[in-house]
Design an enzyme around this catalytic site. Structure first.
Site, mmCIF file in Angstrom:
data_model
loop_
_atom_site.group_PDB
_atom_site.id
_atom_site.type_symbol
_atom_site.label_atom_id
_atom_site.label_comp_id
_atom_site.label_asym_id
_atom_site.label_seq_id
_atom_site.Cartn_x
_atom_site.Cartn_y
_atom_site.Cartn_z
ATOM 1 C CD1 TRP A 327 -3.493 0.075 -6.971
ATOM 2 C CD2 TRP A 327 -2.029 1.502 -6.075
ATOM 3 N NE1 TRP A 327 -4.067 1.337 -6.980
ATOM 4 C CE2 TRP A 327 -3.190 2.228 -6.441
ATOM 5 C CE3 TRP A 327 -0.975 2.196 -5.481
ATOM 6 C CZ2 TRP A 327 -3.315 3.589 -6.220
ATOM 7 C CZ3 TRP A 327 -1.092 3.564 -5.275
ATOM 8 C CH2 TRP A 327 -2.254 4.248 -5.641
ATOM 9 C CG HIS A 328 2.775 2.225 -5.356
ATOM 10 N ND1 HIS A 328 2.324 1.418 -4.337
ATOM 11 C CD2 HIS A 328 2.618 3.497 -4.923
ATOM 12 C CE1 HIS A 328 1.912 2.172 -3.331
ATOM 13 N NE2 HIS A 328 2.078 3.429 -3.654
ATOM 14 N N GLY A 329 3.063 0.144 -9.592
ATOM 15 C CA GLY A 329 3.624 0.074 -10.930
ATOM 16 C C GLY A 329 4.192 -1.293 -11.252
ATOM 17 C CG PHE A 471 2.053 5.669 -8.558
ATOM 18 C CD1 PHE A 471 2.985 4.900 -9.226
ATOM 19 C CD2 PHE A 471 2.488 6.502 -7.545
ATOM 20 C CE1 PHE A 471 4.329 4.972 -8.905
ATOM 21 C CE2 PHE A 471 3.836 6.576 -7.211
ATOM 22 C CZ PHE A 471 4.749 5.811 -7.877
#
Length: 471
Positions: A327-329, A471
């Site tokens: 989800w963060h990248g 993000f």
């Protein structure tokens, strides 16, 4: 627009004056807030305001269809609609955030076969905050389907997804938290104003002084070329990043909560002294609470949670945190960060289940020390530009060269202060706000003005974007 800037301050004063001048006209108030939120978001890239609006309209229509389907016999159409909504929202997130990464990985796999060069080069501009408003939309659809909340009107849902205090970096405010507040005329009192202003100034100090000073003087140089730094520099640099990311992200959350409170709305708490956690599970109850609770409610529990035996529990914990890292990248280093957290959570759960009966429990301070260093190890992968750079950092850290070439008394003091924050009483700020409310308004204004001037004098030049904007 960045929160700790004069431009945003003027913008907020205008929004504050207009919204409270509308009195009990709640619909016009929400329209004014929506237009202000679009203006705020459009200051980055006006093209993506349309993405916000279209996303809200699609999710509103899907929720209306889910509600209408409740009159049917089996609810299959409602399940299909919520599935469609989740897939559509994840599709938006996947395209903007991961399409380029996956094409890059595919090209590297096909390169030995001579096909990699034939793949298109995809450069996608990432909309600020796309992860936050898509997760908000998913939780809204799921909650409507589960009958936890009623379907919202188009104006309320669009404002929920666009509301500028939390739009670009959270907290992830769910419909169950904010939509009921939109349905009534907000009120505000002296105590709320005092607490909100104190929270904003505290956030401003953490971001502009602690996080910014550590970034420029310690963390960025340490991670830029770890091979040129001593083990001591890199150790303090890793601790410095732990303090920087906490002060940076918790500062945004504090300011977002304070700004929303000044407009009459309540956001949930997003941080609770995470570095005093005695286990990684406890850490995730204290760090980015809105994300960790989202992952628990909409990923871990639907996967089966702890209901399907110990092995499945360990796999669910691991999968949840790996997806949380993703989800963060789109980066292998984020996946490694998530895998580290998921693996340690599984180990903690295994040990709690199988710890020998006669073995004494470790003291709390030992749990805090171990947990903190697991978190710091993860932050090295989180901060590095890639997994190779993280490994290089760890290799240089273990080289055993303890000369000091980078750390200054100021940076060391800021690291110590940032960690000492976690030893303060949990409700210190609330108590200070309660005492502040009894003073005259002019005295409060002067005190806060002086505090802002002190912060401005202490901060380095310029204002860096918040870390979680990416993000």
């Amino acid at each position: 627009m960045l929160f700790p800037t004069l431009g945003f301050g003027l913008f907020f004063l205008v929004v504050y004056a207009i919204t409270w001048s509308l009195g009990r006209s709640n619909e016009w108030r929400k329209i004014a807030l929506l237009l202000a939120s679009w203006f705020f978001y459009g200051a980055w890239d006006a093209r993506f305001v349309a993405l916000l609006f279209v996303s809200a309209v699609v999710n509103w229509a899907l929720a209306q269809g889910i509600v209408r389907d409740r009159e049917g016999a089996d609810g299959r159409r409602g399940r299909a609609l919520v599935t469609l909504g989740v897939v559509a929202n994840l599709g938006v997130l996947g395209y903007f955030k991961y399409a380029g990464f996956f094409l890059e990985q595919l090209a590297s796999l096909l390169q030995p076969l001579g096909f990699g060069r034939d793949l298109p080069l995809l450069q996608v501009v990432l909309p600020v905050g796309v992860s936050f408003f898509t997760f908000q939309a998913i939780s809204y659809l799921v909650d409507v389907h589960r009958r936890r909340i009623p379907a919202a009107g188009l104006l309320d849902l669009t404002l929920l997804m666009s509301f500028f205090p939390h739009l670009v970096a959270g907290p992830i405010v769910r419909g169950a938290d904010l939509l009921p507040q939109f349905r009534r005329v907000p009120v505000i009192d002296r105590g709320t104003v005092a607490a909100a202003l104190l929270l904003i100034v505290w956030g401003l100090f953490k971001k502009a002084v602690i996080a910014s000073q550590l970034a420029g003087a310690l963390v960025d140089p340490a991670f830029l070329d770890p091979a040129a730094r001593s083990s001591f520099d890199l150790l303090i640099g890793a601790y410095g990043y732990a303090v920087q990311i906490y002060c940076d992200f918790s500062a945004y959350s504090d300011m977002a909560i304070g700004l929303a409170a000044l407009l009459g709305y309540t956001f949930p708490r997003n941080f609770d002294q995470p570095y005093r956690a005695a286990s990684l599970q406890d850490f995730w109850r204290r760090w980015h609470i809105s994300l960790s609770s989202w992952l628990r409610d909409y990923l871990y529990i639907p996967l089966g949670g702890s209901r399907k035996g110990p092995v499945r529990t360990y796999l669910n914990l691991f999968a949840t945190m790996v997806l949380g890292g993703l989800w963060h990248g789109a980066s292998w280093s984020f996946l490694i960060w998530g895998a580290l957290h998921g693996g340690w959570l599984a180990i903690e759960r295994f040990w709690a289940r199988h710890r020998p009966a006669g073995l004494p429990r470790a003291p709390r301070w030992a749990g805090i020390l171990v947990t903190f260093h697991i978190v710091v190890l993860g932050w090295i992968f989180f901060r590095a530009q890639g997994e190779g750079e993280a490994v290089a950092y760890l290799a240089a850290l273990g080289a055993g060269d303890w000369r000091n070439t980078l750390v200054t008394p100021l940076s060391l003091g800021l690291v110590a202060f940032g960690l000492a924050i976690h030893a303060l009483p949990a409700h210190l700020l609330t108590g200070a706000a309660m005492r502040l409310r009894h003073h005259a308004a002019p005295a409060i204004a002067v005190a806060l003005g002086v505090a802002i001037l002190i912060v401005d004098a202490m901060r380095p030049a310029g204002v860096a974007p918040f870390i979680y904007y990416q993000f």
